[in-house]
Motif scaffolding. Structure first.
Motif, short mmCIF file in Angstrom:
data_model
loop_
_atom_site.label_atom_id
_atom_site.label_comp_id
_atom_site.label_asym_id
_atom_site.label_seq_id
_atom_site.Cartn_x
_atom_site.Cartn_y
_atom_site.Cartn_z
N ALA A 1 0.83 -1.20 0.00
CA ALA A 1 0.00 0.00 0.00
C ALA A 1 0.86 1.25 0.00
CB ALA A 1 -0.92 -0.01 1.21
N ALA A 2 1.94 1.25 0.79
CA ALA A 2 2.78 2.44 0.91
C ALA A 2 3.39 2.83 -0.43
CB ALA A 2 3.88 2.19 1.94
N PHE A 3 3.94 1.85 -1.14
CA PHE A 3 4.58 2.18 -2.41
C PHE A 3 3.56 2.37 -3.53
CE2 PHE A 3 8.10 0.28 -0.03
CZ PHE A 3 9.01 1.31 -0.17
N GLY A 4 2.39 1.72 -3.41
CA GLY A 4 1.32 2.03 -4.36
C GLY A 4 0.84 3.46 -4.20
N LEU A 5 0.76 3.92 -2.95
CA LEU A 5 0.38 5.30 -2.69
C LEU A 5 1.45 6.27 -3.20
CD1 LEU A 5 -1.40 7.45 -1.30
CD2 LEU A 5 -0.21 6.92 0.85
N THR A 6 2.72 5.93 -2.98
CA THR A 6 3.82 6.79 -3.45
C THR A 6 3.79 6.93 -4.97
OG1 THR A 6 5.19 6.11 -1.59
CG2 THR A 6 6.32 7.07 -3.48
N HIS A 7 3.58 5.80 -5.65
CA HIS A 7 3.53 5.84 -7.11
C HIS A 7 2.39 6.73 -7.59
CE1 HIS A 7 2.48 3.83 -11.11
NE2 HIS A 7 3.65 4.41 -11.30
N ALA A 8 1.21 6.57 -6.99
CA ALA A 8 0.07 7.40 -7.39
C ALA A 8 0.32 8.87 -7.08
CB ALA A 8 -1.19 6.90 -6.68
N ALA A 9 0.96 9.16 -5.94
CA ALA A 9 1.22 10.55 -5.55
C ALA A 9 2.20 11.21 -6.51
CB ALA A 9 1.76 10.60 -4.12
N LEU A 10 3.25 10.50 -6.91
CA LEU A 10 4.22 11.08 -7.85
C LEU A 10 3.58 11.32 -9.21
CD1 LEU A 10 7.46 9.06 -7.02
CD2 LEU A 10 7.02 11.48 -6.59
N ALA A 11 2.81 10.33 -9.69
CA ALA A 11 2.14 10.51 -10.98
C ALA A 11 1.13 11.66 -10.90
CB ALA A 11 1.44 9.22 -11.38
N GLY A 12 0.43 11.79 -9.76
CA GLY A 12 -0.50 12.90 -9.59
C GLY A 12 0.19 14.24 -9.58
N LEU A 13 1.37 14.31 -8.96
CA LEU A 13 2.13 15.55 -8.94
C LEU A 13 2.53 15.98 -10.34
CD1 LEU A 13 3.56 17.71 -7.20
CD2 LEU A 13 5.55 16.19 -7.12
N VAL A 14 2.99 15.02 -11.14
CA VAL A 14 3.36 15.32 -12.53
C VAL A 14 2.14 15.81 -13.30
CG1 VAL A 14 4.17 14.32 -14.70
CG2 VAL A 14 5.31 13.73 -12.55
N TRP A 15 1.00 15.17 -13.11
CA TRP A 15 -0.19 15.56 -13.86
C TRP A 15 -0.69 16.94 -13.45
CZ3 TRP A 15 -2.35 14.96 -18.20
CH2 TRP A 15 -3.68 15.31 -18.41
N ARG A 16 -0.66 17.23 -12.16
CA ARG A 16 -1.11 18.56 -11.72
C ARG A 16 -0.18 19.66 -12.27
NH1 ARG A 16 -2.10 15.71 -6.99
NH2 ARG A 16 -0.14 16.41 -6.04
N GLY A 17 1.13 19.40 -12.27
CA GLY A 17 2.05 20.37 -12.85
C GLY A 17 1.81 20.54 -14.34
N THR A 18 1.51 19.44 -15.02
CA THR A 18 1.26 19.50 -16.46
C THR A 18 0.02 20.34 -16.76
OG1 THR A 18 2.28 17.33 -16.79
CG2 THR A 18 0.78 18.10 -18.50
N THR A 19 -1.07 20.11 -16.04
CA THR A 19 -2.30 20.87 -16.30
C THR A 19 -2.14 22.34 -15.92
OG1 THR A 19 -3.11 20.16 -14.12
CG2 THR A 19 -3.79 18.86 -16.03
N ALA A 20 -1.34 22.61 -14.90
CA ALA A 20 -1.13 24.01 -14.51
C ALA A 20 -0.37 24.77 -15.59
CB ALA A 20 -0.37 24.07 -13.19
N LEU A 21 0.65 24.14 -16.19
CA LEU A 21 1.43 24.81 -17.23
C LEU A 21 0.65 24.92 -18.53
CD1 LEU A 21 4.99 23.26 -16.77
CD2 LEU A 21 4.31 25.63 -16.40
#
Length: 481
Positions: free
Chosen positions: A384-404
């Motif tokens: 669960a911990a690393f599944g959450l980490t993976h989702a959080a990193l991918a979410g961070l990239v996506w939020r940065g992408t939509t913001a730019l």
């Protein structure tokens, strides 16, 4: 799958002790055929002086490095001129002759016949026997030596790419179950939970297809692992579909089960429950292995045998009863756990010298069994911990992408660059982490319960025949069969 096929797939290849009996004059021809077949492990002489070919090979390799020195060993159909091979620096042919000399040195016999002993897969015996019959030889079954287990060869079935998972940890005892395909499926499932993303999983599948096609060429040696990589990719895609992740929370997929970042506690509980189920199966397999290795007496009291299985199942039932507020289930589970722990204690004490020191050692080791049962179960929380980490990193990239992307043309270019680079970094980092963590869970939590006694790997003698017009080799065609 029929029971007979399932049972066969879950056991190592059946071995037979064999004797190779040939006329003395045909010993070399018989050994060449055995080396070509590559499915017989011949016994070697305990002590033997280097033969003529080995001495020449050492002199050739002592002259300096060269492409011929690094070439693999090959065998000629007929005896070559060793002096000519040495003058020409034919290290590969000399290496083959040196191996043949070593095997021939273990032959015993009297008069016109000689014999060699070894091991051969039972299913391969008719084929090897036909090859030996062409030179007047025979392959005879022998009784297995008392106190000696046959070597272990894991089955080369369709999940052969999973076998390195097992052999990297150790060689199962010959009597044990072959854990290759269950271990492989478990590994890819755990990897997928930690790497759950449909887009990232699809990239793994594409990588597997590239390996299958031999691309890139410098990774051609990894081609046998393509089913393993494809399985990891498919598992990641399935988990990603459950999470609603496609290169992050892009909104292109609905959440079918849960979002890791929105419901981490639920994901954590599911990971621990899955871990408990896998540990119970590992305990069950370990119990079967202990019985097959040493009989019911050894299997009953072992911590990785029936006693350990009873203790763990009771512990799981007690924990489940408490969590669900079912007092009868909790009490029954506690009783089972106590009974299992008592059997484990008896087994541990039997392995000591007895007396006070033996009792103290038993208490310490029993405490370790109890602690490991809890810590190994909680260790699966890393899914669960690393599944959450993976989702959080991918979410961070996506939020940065939509913001730019909302800041004009330059922002769109920046968004594309951020998405490509961020996805590449997330993919590489998380694939490495998920791969290592799944391997850790496989080895330390699961395999530690499967393995008791370690076996010896089957090492058949395999040397190909020379495809050469070298005048030093008196090549003659092999007889039919």
């Amino acid at each position: 799958m029929p029971w007979s096929e399932w049972s066969e797939a879950m056991t190592p290849v059946r071995m037979r002790r064999v004797a190779v009996v040939v006329p003395r004059a045909a010993l070399r021809a018989a050994l060449v055929r055995i080396a070509q077949e590559g499915c017989v492990e011949l016994d070697r002489a305990e002590e033997s002086a280097p033969g003529a070919a080995a001495a020449r090979l050492q002199r050739v390799r002592g002259r300096g490095a060269g492409p011929e020195n690094a070439a693999p060993a090959v065998l000629a159909s007929a005896a070559p001129d060793l002096d000519l091979l040495e003058r020409r620096g034919s290290a590969s042919l000399l290496a083959g002759e040196a191996e043949l000399e070593e095997r021939a040195g273990a032959a015993v016999g009297e008069g016109a016949a000689v014999a060699l002993a070894g091991w051969c897969p039972a299913a391969e015996m008719p084929r090897v026997a036909r090859r030996l019959a062409a030179v007047g030889g025979a392959l005879l079954p022998l009784p297995s030596p008392r106190g000696t287990d046959p070597p272990t060869q894991l089955r080369p079935h369709r999940t052969a790419s999973f076998t390195p998972l097992v052999t990297a940890y150790g060689t199962p005892a010959y009597a044990d179950l072959d854990p290759s395909w269950p271990a492989g499926l478990t590994y890819v499932a755990m990897f997928g939970i930690m790497f759950g993303d449909v887009g990232h999983g699809a990239l793994l599948v594409l990588g597997a297809l590239a390996l299958r096609l031999g691309r890139p060429r410098r990774l051609a040696r990894l081609r046998p692992l393509w089913p393993f990589l494809a399985g990891a990719g498919v598992a990641s895609m399935l988990a990603g579909a459950a999470y609603g992740e496609f290169f992050g929370p892009t909104g292109l997929l609905p959440v079918l089960w849960l979002s890791p970042t929105a419901e981490p506690a639920r994901l954590l509980a599911a990971a621990v429950i899955l871990g408990a189920a896998l540990l119970a199966l590992a305990h069950l397999s370990g119990a079967v292995n202990r019985v097959r290795e040493g009989g019911w007496g050894a299997g009953l009291y072992a911590a990785s045998g029936s006693a350990g299985l009873l203790f763990y199942l009771g512990l799981a039932a007690a924990a489940g009863g408490l969590a669900l507020h079912r007092a009868p289930v909790a009490v029954a589970g506690a009783a089972l756990a106590a009974a299992g722990l008592a059997l484990v204690a008896v087994g541990l004490y039997r392995d000591t010298a007895g007396g006070g020191p033996g009792l103290a050692e038993t208490v310490v080791r029993l405490f370790d069994v109890v602690v490991r049962a809890g810590t190994n179960t909680l260790s699966f929380a890393r899914l669960a911990a690393f599944g959450l980490t993976h989702a959080a990193l991918a979410g961070l990239v996506w939020r940065g992408t939509t913001a730019l992307a909302g800041r004009g043309g330059a922002g769109v270019v920046g968004a594309v660059l951020l998405f490509v680079v961020g996805t590449a970094v997330t993919f590489g980092l998380e694939a490495l982490v998920a791969g290592v963590q799944a391997l850790r869970l496989e080895f330390y939590e699961l395999f530690s319960r499967l393995f008791g006694a370690e076996g010896r790997p089957f090492r058949p003698w395999r040397v190909p025949r020379a495809e050469s017009a070298d005048p030093a080799v008196k090549v003659v065609p092999c007889s039919p069969g």
